[in-house]
Motif scaffolding. Structure first.
Motif, PDB file in Angstrom:
ATOM      1  N   ILE A  11       0.901  -1.257   0.230  1.00  0.00           N
ATOM      2  CA  ILE A  11       0.187   0.005  -0.118  1.00  0.00           C
ATOM      3  C   ILE A  11       0.843   1.334  -0.006  1.00  0.00           C
ATOM      4  CG2 ILE A  11      -1.957   1.399   1.224  1.00  0.00           C
ATOM      5  CD1 ILE A  11      -2.725  -1.259   2.420  1.00  0.00           C
ATOM      6  N   ASP A  31      12.328   2.712   4.876  1.00  0.00           N
ATOM      7  CA  ASP A  31      11.548   1.665   4.720  1.00  0.00           C
ATOM      8  C   ASP A  31      12.771   0.575   5.066  1.00  0.00           C
ATOM      9  OD1 ASP A  31       9.032  -0.034   3.172  1.00  0.00           O
ATOM     10  OD2 ASP A  31      10.672  -1.161   3.548  1.00  0.00           O
ATOM     11  N   ASP A  57      14.873   1.715   9.738  1.00  0.00           N
ATOM     12  CA  ASP A  57      13.801   1.118  10.694  1.00  0.00           C
ATOM     13  C   ASP A  57      13.082   2.154  11.526  1.00  0.00           C
ATOM     14  OD1 ASP A  57      12.669  -0.526  12.653  1.00  0.00           O
ATOM     15  OD2 ASP A  57      14.189  -1.909  12.745  1.00  0.00           O
ATOM     16  N   SER A  83       2.633  -7.454   8.216  1.00  0.00           N
ATOM     17  CA  SER A  83       0.985  -7.176   7.866  1.00  0.00           C
ATOM     18  C   SER A  83       0.584  -8.347   7.816  1.00  0.00           C
ATOM     19  CB  SER A  83       0.972  -6.232   6.678  1.00  0.00           C
ATOM     20  OG  SER A  83       1.733  -7.020   5.618  1.00  0.00           O
ATOM     21  N   TYR A 158      -1.189 -10.276  14.885  1.00  0.00           N
ATOM     22  CA  TYR A 158      -1.011  -9.200  14.024  1.00  0.00           C
ATOM     23  C   TYR A 158      -2.197  -8.147  14.583  1.00  0.00           C
ATOM     24  CZ  TYR A 158      -2.362  -6.172   9.919  1.00  0.00           C
ATOM     25  OH  TYR A 158      -2.867  -5.168   9.162  1.00  0.00           O
ATOM     26  N   LYS A 162      -1.405  -4.427  15.980  1.00  0.00           N
ATOM     27  CA  LYS A 162      -2.049  -3.282  15.415  1.00  0.00           C
ATOM     28  C   LYS A 162      -2.944  -2.267  16.345  1.00  0.00           C
ATOM     29  CE  LYS A 162      -1.485  -1.807  11.656  1.00  0.00           C
ATOM     30  NZ  LYS A 162      -0.635  -1.134  10.964  1.00  0.00           N
TER      31      LYS A 162
HETATM   32  P1  NAD Z   1       3.427  -4.559   3.435  1.00  0.00           P
HETATM   33  O1  NAD Z   1       3.795  -5.977   4.286  1.00  0.00           O
HETATM   34  O2  NAD Z   1       3.145  -5.067   1.965  1.00  0.00           O
HETATM   35  O3  NAD Z   1       4.424  -3.583   3.751  1.00  0.00           O
HETATM   36  C1  NAD Z   1       5.239  -3.145   4.618  1.00  0.00           C
HETATM   37  C2  NAD Z   1       6.307  -2.216   4.514  1.00  0.00           C
HETATM   38  O4  NAD Z   1       6.948  -1.895   5.686  1.00  0.00           O
HETATM   39  C3  NAD Z   1       7.332  -2.920   3.855  1.00  0.00           C
HETATM   40  O5  NAD Z   1       7.878  -2.421   2.666  1.00  0.00           O
HETATM   41  C4  NAD Z   1       8.448  -3.297   4.791  1.00  0.00           C
HETATM   42  O6  NAD Z   1       9.667  -3.135   4.430  1.00  0.00           O
HETATM   43  C5  NAD Z   1       8.314  -2.261   5.735  1.00  0.00           C
HETATM   44  N1  NAD Z   1       8.707  -2.310   6.895  1.00  0.00           N
HETATM   45  C6  NAD Z   1       8.493  -3.371   8.065  1.00  0.00           C
HETATM   46  N2  NAD Z   1       8.949  -3.176   9.145  1.00  0.00           N
HETATM   47  C7  NAD Z   1       9.320  -1.803   8.888  1.00  0.00           C
HETATM   48  C8  NAD Z   1      10.284  -1.204  10.081  1.00  0.00           C
HETATM   49  N3  NAD Z   1      10.454  -1.859  11.204  1.00  0.00           N
HETATM   50  N4  NAD Z   1      10.593  -0.021   9.677  1.00  0.00           N
HETATM   51  C9  NAD Z   1      10.585   0.615   8.548  1.00  0.00           C
HETATM   52  N5  NAD Z   1      10.063  -0.096   7.410  1.00  0.00           N
HETATM   53  C10 NAD Z   1       9.317  -1.289   7.910  1.00  0.00           C
HETATM   54  O7  NAD Z   1       2.099  -4.120   4.257  1.00  0.00           O
HETATM   55  P2  NAD Z   1       0.714  -3.493   3.466  1.00  0.00           P
HETATM   56  O8  NAD Z   1      -0.188  -4.500   3.134  1.00  0.00           O
HETATM   57  O9  NAD Z   1       1.588  -2.394   2.428  1.00  0.00           O
HETATM   58  O10 NAD Z   1       0.252  -2.732   4.689  1.00  0.00           O
HETATM   59  C11 NAD Z   1       0.564  -1.335   4.951  1.00  0.00           C
HETATM   60  C12 NAD Z   1      -0.121  -0.739   6.185  1.00  0.00           C
HETATM   61  O11 NAD Z   1      -1.592  -0.712   5.960  1.00  0.00           O
HETATM   62  C13 NAD Z   1       0.263  -1.715   7.317  1.00  0.00           C
HETATM   63  O12 NAD Z   1       0.225  -0.953   8.396  1.00  0.00           O
HETATM   64  C14 NAD Z   1      -1.028  -2.596   7.460  1.00  0.00           C
HETATM   65  O13 NAD Z   1      -1.394  -2.924   8.735  1.00  0.00           O
HETATM   66  C15 NAD Z   1      -2.136  -1.736   7.047  1.00  0.00           C
HETATM   67  N6  NAD Z   1      -3.242  -2.107   6.403  1.00  0.00           N
HETATM   68  C16 NAD Z   1      -3.044  -2.982   5.279  1.00  0.00           C
HETATM   69  C17 NAD Z   1      -4.213  -3.770   4.573  1.00  0.00           C
HETATM   70  C18 NAD Z   1      -4.061  -4.805   3.633  1.00  0.00           C
HETATM   71  O14 NAD Z   1      -5.166  -5.186   2.994  1.00  0.00           O
HETATM   72  N7  NAD Z   1      -2.535  -5.159   3.120  1.00  0.00           N
HETATM   73  C19 NAD Z   1      -5.596  -3.411   4.789  1.00  0.00           C
HETATM   74  C20 NAD Z   1      -5.510  -2.318   5.997  1.00  0.00           C
HETATM   75  C21 NAD Z   1      -4.383  -1.923   6.565  1.00  0.00           C
END
Ligand code: NAD
Ligand code: DAU
Length: 352
Positions: A11, A31, A57, A83, A158, A162
């Motif tokens: 996202i 990231d 981080d 996630s 998870y 959150k």
């Molecule tokens: P994703 O797992 O695809 O991406 C997460 C990103 O965060 C990755 O690029 C990773 O390298 C980075 N990351 C992880 N730990 C880190 C850290 N300690 N420091 C810096 N960067 C770090 O996740 P996503 O699906 O893109 O979700 C993004 C956000 O949206 C999350 O907070 C998730 O909870 C929330 N969300 C996701 C969905 C979904 O359907 N995917 C729906 C609602 C909310």
């Protein structure tokens, strides 16, 4: 400029691409590049000076404080997280570290920065925390969709992590006055979705002639939202949301998993028929259910529509068709993200 965390993920990556396509305002993209972060997603930004990528981080408070002091962003948008629910069941430690400790450290760095701002810069600064509908727990078939007032009842490591992060964000507003916004969104799908999640996993397994593993009876319901609609909602909340408020984001697209898989199979039958003339649905198989599997999520997004005028642009039918076509057209991206560590995960979760 704005600072985005987790902007190499699904996202966050879509958000950064859309932001830079629609605005001149620069983005710092912080990231850690975990297994879920892919610079290939940002390849089109290689020569775009308004995009500054920093590998780091969110737990590293000094790094975040330094970036804030140096670049003076007007907003921080926190996508960074672990996630994937299945991974949280196998190993919850990283989820507590990034989602809870990381959000805490980020909030503290941001609070220090915001305290030093004055005048309009202080007034207009925003910290937007991107969260999930999973914090609300699970619904029965006849329950009303989750509204912002629904109690928090997270069921997986998870969603619990959150939920904890949402509480920290709320408390930093209540106690310190930090101008925060929280969005709780339903299941996203679309381009650059890492293929450990249901929709991309099914598309890629189907094309590879592998089984399509459905957990339990496949009647679990999710409320699907095309990722670009989620990005538009975040931009709108950032622009006009009231500090301290939370906004639910959803697509009004409740579907049982089995129906989603059949839809994907039908689109593939049309766009890329199997060489042997059989239907992709013949690859469907039922496997052991996820522990503690939430039965149903559904989002009541009326507050966001009423107060800020946001509505999804895509229906599920239009969004899923675009998504399947994107995966067919972007096999290089797929090849790069499915090497190495991805194979280890598939072996751990699904066996041979
Ligand atoms: P994703 O797992 O695809 O991406 C997460 C990103 O965060 C990755 O690029 C990773 O390298 C980075 N990351 C992880 N730990 C880190 C850290 N300690 N420091 C810096 N960067 C770090 O996740 P996503 O699906 O893109 O979700 C993004 C956000 O949206 C999350 O907070 C998730 O909870 C929330 N969300 C996701 C969905 C979904 O359907 N995917 C729906 C609602 C909310
Ligand atoms: O609701 C928002 C959440 O949606 C986000 O907060 C999470 O970050 C995101 O991963 C997603 O969580 P889910 O657990 O709902 O998504 P996932 O794609 O893992 O699974 C969707 C549904 O499909 C779920 O009911 C489990 C099922 N499933 C999943 C996989 C990977 C299967 O039946 N088979 C599978 O192989």
């Amino acid at each position: 400029m704005i600072l985005v965390t987790g902007g190499a993920g699904f996202i966050g990556g879509n958000f950064v691409l859309d932001w830079l396509a629609g605005s001149n305002e620069p983005v710092i993209n912080l990231d850690k590049l975990t297994y879920a972060g892919n610079l290939d997603t940002l390849a089109s930004l290689k020569d775009v000076p308004r995009h500054l990528f920093v590998r780091g981080d969110i737990c590293d408070r000094e790094l975040v404080a330094r970036l804030l002091a140096e670049h003076k962003p007007r907003a921080v948008i926190n996508f960074a997280a672990e996630s994937h629910v299945d991974r949280s069941i196998h190993g919850p430690g990283e989820f507590i570290q990034t989602n809870v400790v990381g959000t805490f450290n980020l909030l503290e760095a941001v609070r220090g920065y915001w305290n030093e701002l004055s005048g309009e810069a202080k007034q207009t600064f925003r910290f937007l925390h991107v969260s999930t509908d999973e914090v609300y727990g699970t619904l029965s078939p006849d329950d009303a969709p989750f509204a912002e007032t629904h109690p928090y009842e997270p069921n997986s490591p998870y969603s619990a992590s959150k939920a904890a992060s949402d509480h920290l964000v709320r408390a930093w507003h209540h106690t310190y006055g930090l101008p925060v916004l929280t969005t709780n969104c339903s299941n996203n799908y679309g381009p650059y979705h890492f293929p450990e999640k249901l929709i991309p996993l099914m598309i890629l397994n189907a094309l590879a002639g592998k089984l399509l593993p459905i957990y339990g009876d496949g009647q679990q319901v999710r409320d699907w939202l095309y990722v670009k609609d989620h990005c538009a909602a975040i931009r709108r909340v950032l622009e006009a949301g009231t500090p301290g408020e939370t906004y639910n984001v959803g697509g009004w697209n409740e579907k049982p998993n089995l129906e989603v898989i059949h839809t994907i199979c039908t689109i593939l039958d049309e766009l890329k028929p199997r060489a042997d003339g059989k239907r992709y649905a013949s690859q469907i198989t039922f496997v052991q259910d996820r522990s503690g599997h939430d039965r149903r999520y559904a989002i009541d997004a009326r507050k966001l529509e009423r107060e800020l005028g946001w509505k999804p642009a895509e229906t599920f039918d239009s969004g899923i068709r675009k998504t399947v076509a994107w995966y067919l057209d972007n096999q290089d991206w797929v090849r790069n993200v499915t090497s190495g560590a991805y194979r280890d995960w598939v072996a751990t979760q699904y066996g041979a």
